[in-house]
Design an enzyme around this catalytic site. Structure first.
Site, PDB file in Angstrom:
ATOM      1  N   CYS A 109      33.239  68.278  31.481  1.00 37.38           N
ATOM      2  CA  CYS A 109      32.288  68.094  32.585  1.00 37.38           C
ATOM      3  C   CYS A 109      32.988  68.291  33.914  1.00 37.38           C
ATOM      4  CB  CYS A 109      31.589  66.754  32.498  1.00 37.38           C
ATOM      5  SG  CYS A 109      32.704  65.396  32.297  1.00 37.38           S
ATOM      6  N   GLU A 152      27.386  59.528  32.670  1.00 35.18           N
ATOM      7  CA  GLU A 152      28.277  60.590  33.168  1.00 35.18           C
ATOM      8  C   GLU A 152      27.676  61.879  32.684  1.00 35.18           C
ATOM      9  OE1 GLU A 152      30.657  60.129  35.082  1.00 35.18           O
ATOM     10  OE2 GLU A 152      31.436  58.122  34.720  1.00 35.18           O
TER      11      GLU A 152
HETATM   12  C1  UN1 Z   1      35.166  65.424  30.575  1.00 37.90           C
HETATM   13  O1  UN1 Z   1      35.359  66.349  31.342  1.00 37.90           O
HETATM   14  O2  UN1 Z   1      34.188  65.434  29.840  1.00 37.90           O
HETATM   15  O3  UN1 Z   1      39.697  64.681  33.604  1.00 37.90           O
HETATM   16  C2  UN1 Z   1      36.143  64.315  30.513  1.00 37.90           C
HETATM   17  C3  UN1 Z   1      39.832  65.208  32.513  1.00 37.90           C
HETATM   18  C4  UN1 Z   1      39.879  64.362  31.254  1.00 37.90           C
HETATM   19  C5  UN1 Z   1      38.544  63.800  30.908  1.00 37.90           C
HETATM   20  C6  UN1 Z   1      37.451  64.799  31.016  1.00 37.90           C
HETATM   21  N1  UN1 Z   1      40.865  63.332  31.402  1.00 37.90           N
HETATM   22  O4  UN1 Z   1      39.901  66.403  32.400  1.00 37.90           O
END
Ligand code: UN1
Length: 508
Positions: A290, A256
């Site tokens: 992310c 990821e």
């Molecule tokens: C990440 O953005 O690194 O969807 C993970 C979200 C969280 C997980 C994010 N539940 O914002």
């Protein structure tokens, strides 16, 4: 705000024993909210420690694999009871260790709990299939068998939730795990292992090696005993991992990686909802998800009004110590993160951005001891040769990019190497559907921020954002092999495709 807390002496966990690194070296874990605060002293491990951990995980594998799937998952139920008891204290540790605001740290713990609960429940659900055969007497099963030893290499921005996403499915499916938490958040990572030990996980099933990417991560990725690499982090490192795994014939990986996520706001959007969704997408976790949005692609008709309202709200964001209840944005995670964000802010000016909020560092008061920055907001028409409109910044740095037609919006959205999260704000189902069909993304939202995934949904991006194999609920596919198993209930051998066996002629 100085927080009284004793310095933790972190340890690796190998074959059920808490040990120092073989190098006997350590590194310091300091709070990004106040670098005067030393949180822990952490083993600086090497390939030797990886070797010991991978061997311990391999040794524990055959017995763990033979446990009942339901019994394996019961460890997670026990784990949840322990974490719930310490929830607030764990959230506070995470907040000072990675700098995320306390309410977000609490949500991170909750997300980890949800993951454990999900996999605990899922252990009792069907996990294979029964299929018919061309031959009436035959029947086929598809079973998921564990792959062996999984390496979990995780980031600092979700130091509890993301390791849980990767570790829980791996364990429930019968794999053993070597876990390397981010060097920025070793103490939160270690807590997961401590709870698992207390919850009754047998020695060797989950091993922990602290340290840096080159010194621990790389030897782990390339270790012959490791069958699956689960990684969340930068696209650059993810691409090296993919390459290394491709070279090794048995190795599989799920990476990821980053995003350059966008919100597309149409003229007909519910105005306040769209502005608030944009603020949440761009600035929660100080822009360090992310799935954070760094591009707001806004239609001409509401551009001016939207920009004014967005800038006004962004200006009012409370920046401060992560333990203050009213903090919206804590600090960036590190000096490297700070320099990267400030560098991109400069680059935006060089590329001709019209800057609306300056994004400087907070240099007064207590904040000068941490890596605090203000939001950086600019407008800029889309250009394919712009770096700031295409590269991931990972901070509170956001562009407002105008568009005229839906075709423009789609083209601008897709003119980017990443494809992780997308949000569209509109009241028109036809526009929403066109965006869903034509834009390249893995996690999509309508009239919502780009952040906020839930653990029972697949989570992963396209293009440079991922390997196209989502994690969270979908991770069973990565940590197991689908085995096809066909049984003949008859007394003769009958073949598919009308193939003649021709064995009668051979009998006597
Ligand atoms: C990440 O953005 O690194 O969807 C993970 C979200 C969280 C997980 C994010 N539940 O914002």
């Amino acid at each position: 705000m100085a927080v009284a807390q004793s310095v933790v002496e972190a340890r690796n966990y190998v074959g059920g024993r808490w040990v120092a690194a073989s190098t006997e070296e350590t590194f310091e874990d300091r709070s990004p909210a106040d670098t005067r605060q030393l949180l822990g002293v952490v083993p600086r491990s090497s390939a030797t420690d990886v070797e010991a951990a991978a061997r311990a995980a391999r040794q524990a594998y055959p017995e763990w694999r033979r446990w009942s799937r339901i019994k394996r998952a019961e460890v997670l139920d026990e784990f949840v009871q322990l974490v719930k008891r310490d929830k607030e204290e764990l959230a506070r540790l995470m907040a000072v260790e990675c700098g995320k605001a306390i309410n977000e740290a609490r949500a991170d713990v909750v997300e980890g709990i949800h993951t454990a609960q999900y996999w605990f429940g899922r252990a009792r659900m069907a996990s294979g299939e029964v299929l018919a055969s061309e031959i009436a007497d035959k029947e086929s099963y598809v079973l998921h068998k564990p792959k062996g030893v999984v390496a979990a290499i995780t980031p600092w921005n979700f130091p509890f939730a993301i390791p849980m996403w990767l570790i829980c499915p791996s364990l429930v499916e019968g794999n053993t795990v070597v876990f390397k938490p981010a060097e920025e958040t070793p103490l939160t990572g270690q807590r997961i292992v401590e709870y698992m030990e207390k919850a009754g996980l047998p020695a060797g099933v989950l091993d922990l090696v602290h340290g840096f990417g080159e010194e621990v991560g790389w030897p782990l990725v390339t270790h012959p005993e490791v069958d699956v690499v689960l990684f969340t982090g930068s696209a650059q490192v993810g691409s090296m991992i993919k390459e290394a795994c491709a070279r090794d014939y048995h190795k599989f990986c799920v990476c990821e990686m980053g995003g350059k996520n966008a919100m597309i706001v149409f003229d007909d959007a519910d105005f306040d909802l769209a502005v608030n969704a944009a603020v949440i997408s761009a600035f929660k976790t100080t822009g360090q998800r992310c799935v954070s949005a760094e591009r707001l692609i806004v239609q001409q008709g509401i551009l001016e009004r939207f920009t004014r309202a967005f800038v006004e709200r962004a200006r009012r964001i409370r920046i401060g110590h992560p333990l203050n209840e009213d903090t919206f944005m804590g600090p960036l995670v590190s000096e490297a993160g700070l320099n990267k964000v400030l560098g991109y802010n400069r680059l935006a000016r060089e590329e001709g951005a019209q800057v609306l909020l300056d994004g400087g560092r907070l240099e007064d008061g207590e904040e000068r001891y941490g890596y605090y920055v203000r939001p950086f907001v600019y407008t800029m028409p889309h250009r394919s040769d712009s770096r700031v409109l295409r590269e991931e910044v990972f901070g509170p740095h956001v562009a407002i990019v105008p568009f005229k037609t839906i075709e423009d919006a789609i083209a601008i959205h897709n003119d980017c190497e990443y494809g992780f999260a997308l949000s569209v704000c509109s009241r028109d189902y036809r526009k929403i559907r066109a965006i869903r069909e034509e834009c390249e993304f893995g996690v999509g939202y309508v009239n919502l921020p780009t952040i906020g995934a839930e653990v029972h949904l697949p989570f992963g991006g396209l293009k440079k954002s991922g390997t196209g194999m989502p994690s969270a609920a979908a991770l069973q596919e990565a940590v197991t092999h689908r085995v096809t198993f066909t049984i003949n209930h008859g007394q003769e051998i009958k073949m598919a495709q009308g193939l003649q066996t021709q064995v009668e002629a051979l009998e006597s």
